[in-house]
Each structure stands twice: as C-alpha cells, then as structure tokens.
Design a protein around this motif. Structure first.
Motif, PDB file in Angstrom:
ATOM      1  N   GLY A 192      -2.790  -2.272  -8.486  1.00  0.00           N
ATOM      2  CA  GLY A 192      -3.337  -1.169  -9.255  1.00  0.00           C
ATOM      3  C   GLY A 192      -4.718  -1.473  -9.811  1.00  0.00           C
ATOM      4  N   LEU A 233      -2.998   8.896  -2.560  1.00  0.00           N
ATOM      5  CA  LEU A 233      -1.938   8.142  -3.222  1.00  0.00           C
ATOM      6  C   LEU A 233      -2.280   6.661  -3.334  1.00  0.00           C
ATOM      7  CD1 LEU A 233       0.897   8.435  -4.471  1.00  0.00           C
ATOM      8  CD2 LEU A 233       1.854   7.931  -2.211  1.00  0.00           C
ATOM      9  N   VAL A 234      -3.116   6.158  -2.429  1.00  0.00           N
ATOM     10  CA  VAL A 234      -3.483   4.744  -2.452  1.00  0.00           C
ATOM     11  C   VAL A 234      -4.955   4.620  -2.052  1.00  0.00           C
ATOM     12  CG1 VAL A 234      -2.783   4.389  -0.049  1.00  0.00           C
ATOM     13  CG2 VAL A 234      -2.865   2.430  -1.613  1.00  0.00           C
ATOM     14  N   TYR A 267       7.921   8.850  -8.585  1.00  0.00           N
ATOM     15  CA  TYR A 267       6.504   8.839  -8.229  1.00  0.00           C
ATOM     16  C   TYR A 267       5.914   7.438  -8.395  1.00  0.00           C
ATOM     17  CZ  TYR A 267       1.484   9.671  -8.457  1.00  0.00           C
ATOM     18  OH  TYR A 267       0.134   9.594  -8.255  1.00  0.00           O
ATOM     19  N   ALA A 293       4.409   5.080  -5.408  1.00  0.00           N
ATOM     20  CA  ALA A 293       3.061   4.520  -5.500  1.00  0.00           C
ATOM     21  C   ALA A 293       3.090   3.001  -5.355  1.00  0.00           C
ATOM     22  CB  ALA A 293       2.424   4.920  -6.832  1.00  0.00           C
ATOM     23  N   GLN A 294       4.089   2.353  -5.952  1.00  0.00           N
ATOM     24  CA  GLN A 294       4.204   0.906  -5.828  1.00  0.00           C
ATOM     25  C   GLN A 294       4.478   0.492  -4.385  1.00  0.00           C
ATOM     26  OE1 GLN A 294       4.141  -1.839  -8.164  1.00  0.00           O
ATOM     27  NE2 GLN A 294       3.022  -0.340  -9.363  1.00  0.00           N
ATOM     28  N   ASN A 330       1.279   0.936  -2.329  1.00  0.00           N
ATOM     29  CA  ASN A 330       0.298  -0.102  -2.645  1.00  0.00           C
ATOM     30  C   ASN A 330       0.676  -1.441  -2.017  1.00  0.00           C
ATOM     31  OD1 ASN A 330      -1.460   1.500  -4.097  1.00  0.00           O
ATOM     32  ND2 ASN A 330      -0.554   1.020  -6.075  1.00  0.00           N
TER      33      ASN A 330
END
Length: 386
Positions: free
Chosen positions: A331, A350-351, A316, A320-321, A324
């Motif tokens: 973040g 998610l972003v 996860y 997410a990284q 992004n």
C-alpha cells in the motif's frame, strides 16, 4: 509545479500546510511557525494540569460508545425506515465521536475496541435469539463458534508486531552479507547467479536512511507516522487492529480477514435462513415479510444489515490486499507511485502496478507466503495486545 502542490504527502515526510491549499496552490503560512504552534498545542497538557487530567480521563470515553451501539441498533429495529436512517448515519456518528474524544491520540484502541465489541454483541444475539429458535444445528453452531475463535486467535497473532526496524538490523545484515560473500567467492556459479539477480533487481539490496528515525532501513521498509517507527515491508497502518501491517504480520493479517469474512458471511446466512425460511438468501436481506412483528426478530434482522455493511467493507479490503500481493505491491509503494506519477493503474484503478518487484503471479505469491521475518530475533518485542 501544480502537481507538486497537489500531491499527497509521502509517509516519511512531515505534513506541510503548503500541501493543503487545493484551490490556489500557494503557500498559506510559515511552516516553521505553524509547527512551533502545533508543538505548543500538543504539549499543552504539560503546562495545563486541568487539560492533561481531562485527556487522561478520556480512557473511559469508550464506555458511552459501547453503550450507545446496542441502543442505536434497537432503535433501528423499530421500523425499517428508522433502520435505514440510523445505519446510514452510524459511520458518521462513529467518526464524529472519535474526533471528539480520541483525535489527539497517536495510537488508539477506539476502533479495535469497537470492532471486538461488535463481534461479541453479534455472537451474543446469535446464541440468545437465533439458537433457541431451533433452526440452527449444533454443527452449524460449532462452525460459527470456531470461526469466532480463529478470528480472535489470528488477530492476536497479527498483533504480535509488524517487524520494526532497529539499528541492530543493519549490523546484522552486514554480518550476513559478509558470510554470503565468503561463500559466493568460493563458488563461481553462485556468484554468477547472484550478479544476475542483482542486475534484474538493482534496488533489492539497497538500504536507505530514514529521515525521521535516522537509522538505516532495508528495502521496502517505511516510516509509520502513527507508530513513530520504521517497519519492514510496510503496507499500511490499520486503525482497526491499532498496529501496522508489515513483513512480520502481513500473512496473519490476510488470514484474519479471510477467516472473519467467511465466518461473517456464514453467520449472516444462518440468521437469514432462520428469520426468512421461505426467501432466497439474496432477497431475504432486502425483503423479509413479518420480520418486524417481534422485537427480537427485528433486532436480529437489523444486526444482519449492520454486519453486512461491515463485511462488504472488509471484502473490499481483502480483494485489494489479494490484488496487491498478486502484483507484489504494498500500500505504501502504491501511494508513493501515485505521488511520483510512476506505475500503471490496473484493474480499473484497484491496484497501482509499479513493476519494480513483480516477478509474475505465481512467484509473487510464493515470495509473500515464504517471506521470512528477517533478523526478527534482533528486535522482537513481547506480544503487543494493544
């Protein structure tokens, strides 16, 4: 006004008790008095030798946690119901122990030590329990071992530092800008291109003053409360590596995640194939007949579940990284966008797309993969292994 009370604190701001009253949205105390009280509490070890000695001895408080982890896993291997209970309660137990022993420490090796110990313990069981069964070839063993080594090497490279901002950085930037101005003034085409770039991204060259460090910092830099310093292109502070993720180590951090996830998934699949050769991989983790007939196989199966829980969490984080980076958002910038009610939520939340630095999927990834550690020679520090 209600949102101003409910909004999360900016990473550069100090926490205020006025932001904690969610129900009444009223100021609950005198912030100056509260800060003074906490300051006296944090420096109690200077006036209370016994308390200071006790906190110094907390350095050995990781030993019980490291001893309890294999004992809890062995207890979880006694029965599948006991395994469900222990593995479900394990995150709460870890957090409870952390708050009881390491809560006051700004930077702590608790999570990093626990992660490295878990990694070493899983590899130890793989070598001592799975390898003698003869179901794993030497090439597969070599692949798992190589993945372990690459994970540790990538972690060490990530720990070299996120790229801290110092006063000399601003001076070096001025020198570079003066040199570029002399070059652009002699070439009208270059000057026109630079002005067009500035028009599209007006904030790309704006330096700001950190309210905490009182130094000028470049765009996208942020102040980390945990480290107490400003970091170039700050993404977040990761407790699992006991360091910030910034411009200097963001790529190696992503590489560490990728290598670890691939190694973990491959290692879990090898263990399940050895324990449940007649089951599909997707079903073997949920149904493996006869695995509790022997303590060794039950322990390995329980560790597969333990590793799977950790791997799912890291997958996860990896997703997410990647998302992004695809939108060119850090973040910290996403957190500020949520606080200031700016940006748009993408991909089911998610972003948070701020649209400030994004130049398209391809260009965003090119910028991330080719970003240089600007002026790192002015403030590089030795390898930070802790």
């Amino acid at each position: 006004m209600i949102w101003e009370k409910l909004k999360p604190p900016e990473p550069d701001d100090r926490m205020c008790c006025c932001e904690c009253d969610i129900n009444q949205c009223r100021c609950c105390c005198d912030c100056e008095d509260l800060d003074e009280a906490f300051s006296r509490y944090e420096h109690c070890d200077e006036t209370c030798p016994a308390f200071g000695t006790m906190m110094d001895n907390m350095k050995i408080s990781m030993i019980p946690a490291l001893l309890l982890l294999p004992l809890l896993l062995k207890a979880a291997a006694l029965h599948y119901l006991l395994g469900i209970i222990i593995l479900t309660a394990l995150p709460g137990l870890v957090l409870s122990y952390y708050y009881a022993t390491h809560r006051r420490k700004r930077r702590t090796l608790f999570f990093l030590t626990l992660a490295l110990y878990s990694l070493a313990y899983m590899y130890y069981l793989f070598i001592t329990e799975i390898l003698p069964r003869g179901d794993v070839s030497p090439l597969q063993t070599f692949a798992v071992t190589t993945g372990m080594i690459l994970t540790i090497v990538s972690l060490i490279h990530t720990k070299r530092g996120p790229g801290f901002v110092t006063a000399s950085l601003h001076e070096a930037n001025h020198q570079q800008m003066d040199a570029e101005n002399e070059l652009t003034n002699s070439d009208g085409c270059i000057q026109s291109a630079d002005s067009e770039k500035t028009r599209k991204h007006p904030n790309s060259t704006k330096w700001t003053l950190c309210p905490v460090c009182k130094i000028m910092r470049p765009p996208r830099a942020g102040h980390c409360r945990t480290c107490g310093l400003c970091v170039q292109r700050l993404d977040h502070h990761c407790v699992w590596i006991n360091s910030c993720v910034g411009q200097a180590n963001h790529r190696s951090f992503l590489q560490t995640l990728c290598v670890f996830v691939l190694t973990a998934v491959y290692g879990i699949s090898l263990v399940l194939r050895s324990l449940c050769p007649r089951q599909y991989l997707m079903t073997a983790l949920f149904y493996c007949p006869g695995v509790y007939s022997q303590p060794s196989t039950a322990l390995c199966f329980t560790c597969c579940w333990y590793s799977s829980i950790i791997t799912v969490g890291l997958i996860y984080l990896l997703v997410a990284q990647v998302v992004n980076i695809s939108f060119n958002v850090t973040g910290r910038e996403a957190q500020l966008a949520v606080r200031n009610k700016k940006g748009q939520s993408r991909l089911w939340g998610l972003v948070i797309d701020t649209g400030e630095y994004s130049r398209g999927f391809y260009q965003n990834w090119v910028e991330f993969l080719t970003m240089t550690d600007s002026f790192m020679s002015f403030h590089s520090s030795p390898t930070d292994l802790v």
